[in-house]
Write an enzyme that holds these catalytic residues in place. Sequence first.
Site, short mmCIF file in Angstrom:
data_model
loop_
_atom_site.label_atom_id
_atom_site.label_comp_id
_atom_site.label_asym_id
_atom_site.label_seq_id
_atom_site.Cartn_x
_atom_site.Cartn_y
_atom_site.Cartn_z
N GLU A 68 -1.34 -9.19 3.44
CA GLU A 68 -1.16 -10.08 5.08
C GLU A 68 -2.58 -10.49 5.65
O GLU A 68 -2.90 -11.15 6.57
CB GLU A 68 -0.14 -9.28 5.44
CG GLU A 68 -1.24 -7.32 6.14
CD GLU A 68 -1.22 -6.36 5.24
OE1 GLU A 68 -0.67 -6.22 4.06
OE2 GLU A 68 -1.27 -4.97 5.09
N HIS A 123 -3.27 -5.81 0.39
CA HIS A 123 -3.10 -5.60 2.03
C HIS A 123 -3.15 -7.09 1.18
O HIS A 123 -3.86 -8.16 1.91
CB HIS A 123 -3.85 -5.42 2.63
CG HIS A 123 -4.22 -3.77 2.92
ND1 HIS A 123 -2.50 -3.88 4.22
CD2 HIS A 123 -4.05 -2.70 3.21
CE1 HIS A 123 -2.42 -2.48 4.02
NE2 HIS A 123 -3.60 -1.43 3.26
N CYS A 173 0.75 -1.04 -0.48
CA CYS A 173 -0.38 -0.12 0.14
C CYS A 173 1.24 1.46 -0.04
O CYS A 173 1.59 1.63 -0.53
CB CYS A 173 -0.46 -0.20 1.44
SG CYS A 173 -2.23 0.97 0.91
N1 GLN Z 1 -2.50 6.71 3.11
C1 GLN Z 1 -1.99 6.12 2.03
C2 GLN Z 1 -3.65 5.83 0.86
O1 GLN Z 1 -4.48 6.84 1.29
C3 GLN Z 1 -1.79 3.89 1.79
C4 GLN Z 1 -2.70 3.86 2.84
C5 GLN Z 1 -2.23 2.97 3.19
O2 GLN Z 1 -1.15 2.01 3.35
N2 GLN Z 1 -3.10 1.55 3.59
O3 GLN Z 1 -4.01 5.67 -0.05
#
Ligand code: GLN
Length: 547
Positions: free
Chosen positions: A521, A519, A380
């Site tokens: 994970e 994600h 992310c």
């Molecule tokens: N802050 C970033 C976004 O909103 C990444 C979010 C995250 O890593 N879950 O796109």
Amino acid sequence: MARFIFITGGVVSSLGKGLASAALGALLQARGFTVRLRKLDPYLNVDPGTMSPFEHGEVFVTDDGAETDLDLGHYERFTGVAARATDSVSSGRIYSNVLEKERRGDYLGKTIQVIPHVTDEIKDFIRIGEEEVDFMLCEIGGTVGDIEGLPFFEAIRQFAQEKERGQCIFMHLTLLPWIKASGELKTKPTQHSVKELRSIGIAPDILVCRAEGPIPQKEREKLALFCNVRPEAVIAAQDLATIYEAPLAYHREGLDQAVLDAFRISPAPRPDLSRWEDVADRIHRAEGEVRVAIVGKYTDLEDAYKSIAEALTHGGMANRVRVKAEWIDAEIFEREDPAPHLERFHAILVPGGFGERGTEGKIRAAEFARTRKVPYFGICLGMQMAVIEAARHLTDVADAGSEEFDHEAGGRRFTPVVYHLREWVQGNEKVTRTPTDAKGGTMRLGAYDAHLKEGSRVAQIYGTTRIDERHRHRYEVDIRYRAALEEQGLVFSGMSPDGRLPEIVEHADHPWFIGVQFHPELKSKPFAPHPLFADFIRAAVEMSRLV
Ligand code: GLN
């Protein structure tokens, strides 16, 4: 129709109620039953989405896009049952539902009260999907006696009362403190906690007692006598070397047998524990160790990256090695050269995160990994930072950045290679957002499909070109920079089905450099490690042989 197991806690918090619930779910599955696990949390936030990971640990996202408590992560990792939005509820959500109904006039002019309106709302929640499984396990957050927990306790009391006899049981988790001076395990706090529970009309059927050692027969009998449970229903929960031993340890202690006895299920189906025996074997007979640096912001509280830590462990299990993960504060790299810090690691992972703090340090970690050919896994925000790094150093966008940072700073300091997504497609629907939207539940959340490029590394790793993974973010990599970046070897190997949103990037000329917008994970399990984590650790093992 499901049988219900209500899990409550007493004496102190943080006894591992979530883990005990998850392990019990796994044991019931091992006996051939189907299960679903739920968490009822007394706090007033509508969901944990807006809570700081510093305070509450990670936010666990479900396929259907709910931001939930990290205990749902345990549930999934132990049972493999994908959690749903309807598996997690807080007082805040319950009250907000009740108040919404009140405003709509649904209560026809009645005075709205905790009993029956709030308790009815809780009971309706517990009942959702009861026809689908053999056992529904509902864990109540907090400890008995907390003011805000009372409506939940009252609701489960009523619920059990209204069901047929024998369809609900109560399991209570407590602590037996060890008094060194007298060499005794003390039962009194547990007695008091059960008394508290009984004073609100709940009599536990099973006591699970955290203790440093085994519970001697004398204490067991005392607990049984004073707490009004059978001696066989007093289960010791001793500290374990790893959480994945919990199903086998609870089975040895007779927890699943006690539960089946409490429901009078006899003869009890024999358990097949081979899944958990294999998991324990992979942990105990791991050979060698790889060191992984996690460069992030929330480095003080391990729970903030709970699923990542677990997924790395699973990746180790897939390769039969131990994974030693070390958390490094990204801000250090804004003052110091990352090399001396990162050189001793076999792989680097940059996890998700929010806000600008620490991002320049993460960009430097990505640069280190790219140029020194160390395996890099960006998740992310970690993917976004890897793209910004490449845009700054491999193309001519020297001031590449994310709109997320400019929003905070006000005014424009960066060229937004990562921008705020205002409009996207979910299923067949268009979703729109503005920068001023409320914060809770407004991100791109939950499972989305991605199409992988034939022949790419990720297609190889997944063994398919069609995947779906869970998302939780507001910002996206801008495809306008794709051509320039691909020319420099940063391949956009995973895209949203409409081709607009980059899901995965990988450096072609690198042993293992992958960034994912989602994600992975959240979907990894000890008995089914996520392919990306399994392969990341395989690359780390290779690295460890080189250095
Ligand atoms: N802050 C970033 C976004 O909103 C990444 C979010 C995250 O890593 N879950 O796109």
